[in-house]
Design an enzyme around this catalytic site. Sequence first.
Site, PDB file in Angstrom:
ATOM      1  NE  ARG A  50      -4.278  -1.469   0.183  1.00 13.27           N
ATOM      2  CZ  ARG A  50      -4.444  -2.524  -0.613  1.00 13.27           C
ATOM      3  NH1 ARG A  50      -3.546  -2.847  -1.519  1.00 13.27           N
ATOM      4  NH2 ARG A  50      -5.545  -3.254  -0.517  1.00 13.27           N
ATOM      5  CG  HIS A 101      -3.283  -0.989  -6.780  1.00 13.60           C
ATOM      6  ND1 HIS A 101      -3.626  -0.274  -5.657  1.00 13.60           N
ATOM      7  CD2 HIS A 101      -3.394  -2.295  -6.436  1.00 13.60           C
ATOM      8  CE1 HIS A 101      -3.930  -1.122  -4.673  1.00 13.60           C
ATOM      9  NE2 HIS A 101      -3.793  -2.356  -5.132  1.00 13.60           N
TER      10      HIS A 101
HETATM   11  P1  NAP Z   1      -1.781 -11.708   5.087  1.00 14.25           P
HETATM   12  O1  NAP Z   1      -1.894 -13.118   4.638  1.00 14.25           O
HETATM   13  O2  NAP Z   1      -2.725 -11.193   6.102  1.00 14.25           O
HETATM   14  O3  NAP Z   1      -0.273 -11.516   5.601  1.00 14.25           O
HETATM   15  C1  NAP Z   1       0.120 -10.387   6.316  1.00 14.25           C
HETATM   16  C2  NAP Z   1       1.521 -10.600   6.853  1.00 14.25           C
HETATM   17  O4  NAP Z   1       1.989  -9.375   7.439  1.00 14.25           O
HETATM   18  C3  NAP Z   1       1.570 -11.661   7.965  1.00 14.25           C
HETATM   19  O5  NAP Z   1       2.751 -12.420   7.853  1.00 14.25           O
HETATM   20  C4  NAP Z   1       1.583 -10.819   9.237  1.00 14.25           C
HETATM   21  O6  NAP Z   1       2.224 -11.423  10.349  1.00 14.25           O
HETATM   22  C5  NAP Z   1       2.413  -9.638   8.773  1.00 14.25           C
HETATM   23  N1  NAP Z   1       2.172  -8.456   9.619  1.00 14.25           N
HETATM   24  C6  NAP Z   1       1.022  -7.782   9.819  1.00 14.25           C
HETATM   25  N2  NAP Z   1       1.200  -6.771  10.691  1.00 14.25           N
HETATM   26  C7  NAP Z   1       2.499  -6.829  11.068  1.00 14.25           C
HETATM   27  C8  NAP Z   1       3.288  -6.064  11.950  1.00 14.25           C
HETATM   28  N3  NAP Z   1       2.783  -5.015  12.642  1.00 14.25           N
HETATM   29  N4  NAP Z   1       4.587  -6.410  12.103  1.00 14.25           N
HETATM   30  C9  NAP Z   1       5.107  -7.465  11.427  1.00 14.25           C
HETATM   31  N5  NAP Z   1       4.407  -8.239  10.567  1.00 14.25           N
HETATM   32  C10 NAP Z   1       3.112  -7.907  10.380  1.00 14.25           C
HETATM   33  O7  NAP Z   1      -1.895 -10.716   3.830  1.00 14.25           O
HETATM   34  P2  NAP Z   1      -1.647 -11.049   2.286  1.00 14.25           P
HETATM   35  O8  NAP Z   1      -2.823 -11.734   1.702  1.00 14.25           O
HETATM   36  O9  NAP Z   1      -0.316 -11.668   2.144  1.00 14.25           O
HETATM   37  O10 NAP Z   1      -1.629  -9.553   1.673  1.00 14.25           O
HETATM   38  C11 NAP Z   1      -0.717  -8.568   2.130  1.00 14.25           C
HETATM   39  C12 NAP Z   1      -1.089  -7.218   1.591  1.00 14.25           C
HETATM   40  O11 NAP Z   1      -0.778  -7.124   0.204  1.00 14.25           O
HETATM   41  C13 NAP Z   1      -2.576  -6.856   1.637  1.00 14.25           C
HETATM   42  O12 NAP Z   1      -2.968  -6.415   2.918  1.00 14.25           O
HETATM   43  C14 NAP Z   1      -2.682  -5.753   0.594  1.00 14.25           C
HETATM   44  O13 NAP Z   1      -2.500  -4.493   1.183  1.00 14.25           O
HETATM   45  C15 NAP Z   1      -1.523  -6.031  -0.353  1.00 14.25           C
HETATM   46  N6  NAP Z   1      -1.986  -6.431  -1.690  1.00 14.25           N
HETATM   47  C16 NAP Z   1      -1.622  -5.653  -2.741  1.00 14.25           C
HETATM   48  C17 NAP Z   1      -2.043  -6.009  -4.005  1.00 14.25           C
HETATM   49  C18 NAP Z   1      -1.634  -5.195  -5.207  1.00 14.25           C
HETATM   50  O14 NAP Z   1      -2.132  -5.450  -6.301  1.00 14.25           O
HETATM   51  N7  NAP Z   1      -0.726  -4.271  -5.076  1.00 14.25           N
HETATM   52  C19 NAP Z   1      -2.834  -7.152  -4.194  1.00 14.25           C
HETATM   53  C20 NAP Z   1      -3.182  -7.913  -3.095  1.00 14.25           C
HETATM   54  C21 NAP Z   1      -2.750  -7.539  -1.834  1.00 14.25           C
HETATM   55  P3  NAP Z   1       1.629 -12.795  10.992  1.00 14.25           P
HETATM   56  O15 NAP Z   1       2.013 -13.862   9.997  1.00 14.25           O
HETATM   57  O16 NAP Z   1       2.339 -12.933  12.275  1.00 14.25           O
HETATM   58  O17 NAP Z   1       0.145 -12.590  11.098  1.00 14.25           O
HETATM   59  C1  GLV Z   2      -5.507  -5.270  -3.795  1.00 15.82           C
HETATM   60  O1  GLV Z   2      -4.773  -4.342  -3.621  1.00 15.82           O
HETATM   61  C2  GLV Z   2      -5.985  -6.127  -2.753  1.00 15.82           C
HETATM   62  O2  GLV Z   2      -5.835  -5.768  -1.578  1.00 15.82           O
HETATM   63  O3  GLV Z   2      -6.553  -7.182  -3.071  1.00 15.82           O
END
Ligand code: NAP
Ligand code: GLV
Length: 313
Positions: free
Chosen positions: A228, A276
């Site tokens: 983000r 994005h």
């Molecule tokens: P997720 O499965 O919820 O993984 C989040 C990770 O971040 C987990 O390992 C979590 O730790 C860690 N985390 C959260 N808060 C933290 C903190 N304060 N300190 C240290 N580690 C922390 O999320 P995801 O599905 O992988 O997605 C991640 C992010 O990618 C989304 O929230 C979104 O913003 C972004 N995204 C972007 C796009 C794009 O097109 N650019 C697309 C999809 C997603 P734990 O393992 O200990 O819980």
């Molecule tokens: C895209 O940015 C998502 O959070 O799925």
Amino acid sequence: MKVLFYMTHADAAEWLHDFARALPEADLREWQPGDTAPADFAVVWRPPREMLAGRDDLRAILNLGAGVDAILGLEHAQPGTLPRNAQLIRLEDSGMALQMTEYVTHAVLRYLRRFDDYQTLQGERRWQVLEPHPRETFTVGVLGLGVLGSHVAQTLAGFGLPVRGYSRSARQIDGITTFAGDAQFDAFLDGVKVLVNLLPHTPETGDVLNARTFSKLARGAYLINVARGGHLVEQDLLDALGSGQLTAATLDVFREEPLPADHLFWREPRITITPHVSALTLRSESVEQVARKIKALARGDTVGGVVNLERGY
Ligand code: NAP
Ligand code: GLV
């Protein structure tokens, strides 16, 4: 069961059509302003506050994205937006992990194999072999080891690169050196050559990509932000590029999207910008996952992807 639907994508009608096919038993309707009729589930992307506030009949809100920062931002700005009894459920992978891995791998290999430098040489019609980056010190640090970050980290480790990962709670992943929590943050950053951000945007993680963070990386490091825009202190990136602490950055997300035409980033050749798109929400995978979860919830089963509202992800 009654299901409300809201999204602003240009192809919203196709989404609605596919949901109707996947949930033939549901009474599915697109939410319109003023619609306060009963509903059990809401399927949304960036809904307006008035769609959700006061709807205590809702059992779950299914977010058509992995990140829930926009919807939680509404709640933060105007408490009471999220209905009291509804679970907030996000997309898990649904085709995003592979896309994200392709995107990040492309950027990392581009830096590792010095494609930008060769492009410059090509522009000068110069045939010159450059010193390769030593693989053993080309350490990649992945912030966030969730659904997306762990897939990215494991794939990069497959190229023989040293890969570190950082999460809130301790994780063990084959081939990755893992770090957890604030106490291990500096050790995670120390000497990292490519920093990849895949954290959710929460009150704890906002502005994490800042001057202090950059100063801990290897001199001449690279930044890839695919999570983000609110994670990045923009002026600190420009300063780090100016001082040589960072060599280049690949950014897919921005504080303001679309990135305004007069933004300084457009004029910085060391910053690569994409709109994005690193991991898009794919319609068929997402419809299948959300429909499956709604059916499970309707039966009284539990589902994955339930957001912890206190942690914000
Ligand atoms: P997720 O499965 O919820 O993984 C989040 C990770 O971040 C987990 O390992 C979590 O730790 C860690 N985390 C959260 N808060 C933290 C903190 N304060 N300190 C240290 N580690 C922390 O999320 P995801 O599905 O992988 O997605 C991640 C992010 O990618 C989304 O929230 C979104 O913003 C972004 N995204 C972007 C796009 C794009 O097109 N650019 C697309 C999809 C997603 P734990 O393992 O200990 O819980
Ligand atoms: C895209 O940015 C998502 O959070 O799925």
